[in-house]
Design a protein around this motif. Structure first.
Motif, PDB file in Angstrom:
ATOM      1  N   UNK A 246       0.826  -1.195   0.000  1.00 48.93           N
ATOM      2  CA  UNK A 246       0.000   0.000   0.000  1.00 48.93           C
ATOM      3  C   UNK A 246       0.854   1.236   0.000  1.00 48.93           C
ATOM      4  N   UNK A 247       0.256   2.395  -0.203  1.00 46.28           N
ATOM      5  CA  UNK A 247       1.035   3.628  -0.279  1.00 46.28           C
ATOM      6  C   UNK A 247       1.721   3.974   1.024  1.00 46.28           C
ATOM      7  N   UNK A 248       1.207   3.469   2.193  1.00 44.55           N
ATOM      8  CA  UNK A 248       1.793   3.822   3.478  1.00 44.55           C
ATOM      9  C   UNK A 248       2.802   2.786   3.958  1.00 44.55           C
ATOM     10  N   UNK A 249       2.984   1.710   3.196  1.00 45.03           N
ATOM     11  CA  UNK A 249       3.895   0.659   3.633  1.00 45.03           C
ATOM     12  C   UNK A 249       5.330   1.135   3.487  1.00 45.03           C
ATOM     13  N   UNK A 250       6.117   0.990   4.568  1.00 42.50           N
ATOM     14  CA  UNK A 250       7.508   1.421   4.542  1.00 42.50           C
ATOM     15  C   UNK A 250       8.374   0.314   3.971  1.00 42.50           C
ATOM     16  N   UNK A 251       9.322   0.665   3.129  1.00 38.99           N
ATOM     17  CA  UNK A 251      10.209  -0.364   2.586  1.00 38.99           C
ATOM     18  C   UNK A 251      11.067  -0.940   3.706  1.00 38.99           C
ATOM     19  N   UNK A 252      11.460  -2.211   3.595  1.00 33.53           N
ATOM     20  CA  UNK A 252      12.285  -2.801   4.634  1.00 33.53           C
ATOM     21  C   UNK A 252      13.616  -2.061   4.756  1.00 33.53           C
ATOM     22  N   UNK A 253      13.996  -1.759   5.988  1.00 35.76           N
ATOM     23  CA  UNK A 253      15.212  -0.998   6.236  1.00 35.76           C
ATOM     24  C   UNK A 253      16.301  -1.924   6.733  1.00 35.76           C
ATOM     25  N   UNK A 254      17.486  -1.810   6.122  1.00 35.95           N
ATOM     26  CA  UNK A 254      18.610  -2.613   6.551  1.00 35.95           C
ATOM     27  C   UNK A 254      19.297  -1.987   7.742  1.00 35.95           C
ATOM     28  N   UNK A 255      20.321  -2.659   8.296  1.00 30.00           N
ATOM     29  CA  UNK A 255      21.024  -2.136   9.470  1.00 30.00           C
ATOM     30  C   UNK A 255      21.628  -0.754   9.247  1.00 30.00           C
ATOM     31  N   UNK A 256      22.183  -0.523   8.042  1.00 30.30           N
ATOM     32  CA  UNK A 256      22.806   0.776   7.805  1.00 30.30           C
ATOM     33  C   UNK A 256      21.773   1.887   7.726  1.00 30.30           C
ATOM     34  N   UNK A 257      20.601   1.596   7.156  1.00 27.61           N
ATOM     35  CA  UNK A 257      19.538   2.602   7.096  1.00 27.61           C
ATOM     36  C   UNK A 257      19.056   2.936   8.506  1.00 27.61           C
ATOM     37  N   UNK A 258      18.884   1.905   9.324  1.00 30.81           N
ATOM     38  CA  UNK A 258      18.447   2.152  10.697  1.00 30.81           C
ATOM     39  C   UNK A 258      19.512   2.912  11.481  1.00 30.81           C
ATOM     40  N   UNK A 259      20.771   2.586  11.227  1.00 28.39           N
ATOM     41  CA  UNK A 259      21.841   3.287  11.921  1.00 28.39           C
ATOM     42  C   UNK A 259      21.877   4.759  11.522  1.00 28.39           C
ATOM     43  N   UNK A 260      21.732   5.041  10.229  1.00 23.00           N
ATOM     44  CA  UNK A 260      21.734   6.440   9.781  1.00 23.00           C
ATOM     45  C   UNK A 260      20.557   7.202  10.386  1.00 23.00           C
ATOM     46  N   UNK A 261      19.398   6.549  10.450  1.00 23.08           N
ATOM     47  CA  UNK A 261      18.218   7.183  11.046  1.00 23.08           C
ATOM     48  C   UNK A 261      18.475   7.479  12.522  1.00 23.08           C
ATOM     49  N   UNK A 262      19.114   6.553  13.225  1.00 21.39           N
ATOM     50  CA  UNK A 262      19.390   6.745  14.652  1.00 21.39           C
ATOM     51  C   UNK A 262      20.309   7.940  14.875  1.00 21.39           C
ATOM     52  N   UNK A 263      21.370   8.030  14.085  1.00 21.53           N
ATOM     53  CA  UNK A 263      22.305   9.142  14.247  1.00 21.53           C
ATOM     54  C   UNK A 263      21.664  10.477  13.879  1.00 21.53           C
ATOM     55  N   UNK A 264      20.980  10.515  12.752  1.00 19.70           N
ATOM     56  CA  UNK A 264      20.472  11.794  12.268  1.00 19.70           C
ATOM     57  C   UNK A 264      19.195  12.230  12.990  1.00 19.70           C
ATOM     58  N   UNK A 265      18.279  11.290  13.257  1.00 17.87           N
ATOM     59  CA  UNK A 265      16.981  11.668  13.826  1.00 17.87           C
ATOM     60  C   UNK A 265      16.969  11.618  15.343  1.00 17.87           C
ATOM     61  N   UNK A 266      17.606  10.598  15.936  1.00 21.24           N
ATOM     62  CA  UNK A 266      17.585  10.492  17.393  1.00 21.24           C
ATOM     63  C   UNK A 266      18.638  11.367  18.057  1.00 21.24           C
ATOM     64  N   UNK A 267      19.828  11.425  17.466  1.00 20.31           N
ATOM     65  CA  UNK A 267      20.910  12.203  18.065  1.00 20.31           C
ATOM     66  C   UNK A 267      21.100  13.566  17.411  1.00 20.31           C
ATOM     67  N   UNK A 268      20.635  13.723  16.176  1.00 21.01           N
ATOM     68  CA  UNK A 268      20.852  14.981  15.481  1.00 21.01           C
ATOM     69  C   UNK A 268      22.279  15.153  14.985  1.00 21.01           C
ATOM     70  N   UNK A 269      22.993  14.034  14.765  1.00 14.72           N
ATOM     71  CA  UNK A 269      24.359  14.092  14.276  1.00 14.72           C
ATOM     72  C   UNK A 269      24.364  13.932  12.758  1.00 14.72           C
ATOM     73  N   UNK A 270      24.981  14.851  12.020  1.00 18.73           N
ATOM     74  CA  UNK A 270      25.010  14.729  10.554  1.00 18.73           C
ATOM     75  C   UNK A 270      25.908  13.585  10.113  1.00 18.73           C
ATOM     76  N   UNK A 271      25.487  12.900   9.068  1.00 21.56           N
ATOM     77  CA  UNK A 271      26.254  11.798   8.499  1.00 21.56           C
ATOM     78  C   UNK A 271      26.697  12.171   7.084  1.00 21.56           C
TER      79      UNK A 271
END
Length: 228
Positions: A20-45
């Motif tokens: 469906x249009x709202x389904x998120x694509x599966x995220x690999x470890x590196x995608x989750x790691x980048x999200x954690x750094x940029x969104x949770x910590x606010x650290x630029x990658x």
């Protein structure tokens, strides 16, 4: 009139994500790691692979031998992040510390001594260790200042991972507004960054002397202090 019968549908896999249009694509470890750094910590990658963090924005980094860095951990706040990278330790310090380090080393009378000490600041990057909870090295992994098991294939890991809050930078060693005089005997009530740098410099010097006595040719030559 001829009716068209639709072809039978393929059976639905109950373990497959909903389409469906709202389904998120599966995220690999590196995608989750980048999200954690940029969104949770606010650290630029840095775009691309492997995942790297920009230094000089939210923090700078002191890069020292792990044996020397372990002796300085007592000068860090409990929430101050520390990473291991092979046999090197990376101590996160306040942004702007890279610019202060040459003058600080000279003020502490370490400016003319060859030290195995690097600083990463504005324009530099460091390898991003896996986020907390995935591949974290606990404090017990360092014994007598030497990692018990070097990180796999030289990959960076967190010895002290950053907390989930964006205010993690408040725990980083920084220069005081008004520096105090160097304490007698190199101990006392020195500011956090001053005490940290003084301890790290002394330990780097001891490590270099011990290696030179053990017959390491590279440690017998005067090596310039590297600022990268």
């Amino acid at each position: 009139m001829t009716s068209t019968v639709p072809l039978p549908r393929r059976p639905v896999d109950p373990g497959a994500p909903a389409a469906g249009p709202c389904a998120a694509p599966p995220a690999g470890p590196e995608v989750r790691a980048r999200h954690w750094y940029e969104n949770d910590l606010g650290w630029p990658t840095v775009p691309g692979r492997p995942l790297r963090l920009r230094t000089g924005v939210r923090f700078d980094v002191l890069d020292v031998p792990a044996e020397a860095g372990a002796k300085a951990l007592r000068h860090l706040a409990p929430g101050s992040p520390v990473a291991l990278w092979g046999d090197r330790m990376r101590l996160l310090v306040a942004a702007g510390s890279a610019e202060e380090l040459p003058g600080l080393l000279a003020w502490l009378e370490w400016g003319t001594v060859a030290l195995d000490l690097r600083v990463l600041g504005a324009g530099d990057t460091m390898e991003a260790p896996p986020p907390a909870g995935s591949a974290v090295v606990r404090t017990g992994s360092v014994r007598a200042g030497v990692p018990r098991e070097p990180s796999a294939q030289g990959a960076a890991v967190w010895l002290r991972p950053p907390g989930p809050e964006r205010e993690v930078e408040d725990s980083l060693p920084a220069m005081p507004a008004v520096p105090a005089a160097p304490p007698a005997g190199r101990e006392g009530s020195a500011p956090d960054l001053v005490r940290l740098v003084d301890t790290v410099a002394a330990q780097c010097h001891r490590v270099r002397l011990r290696r030179a006595c053990a017959g390491h040719p590279a440690d017998r030559r005067d090596q310039p202090l590297a600022f990268s």
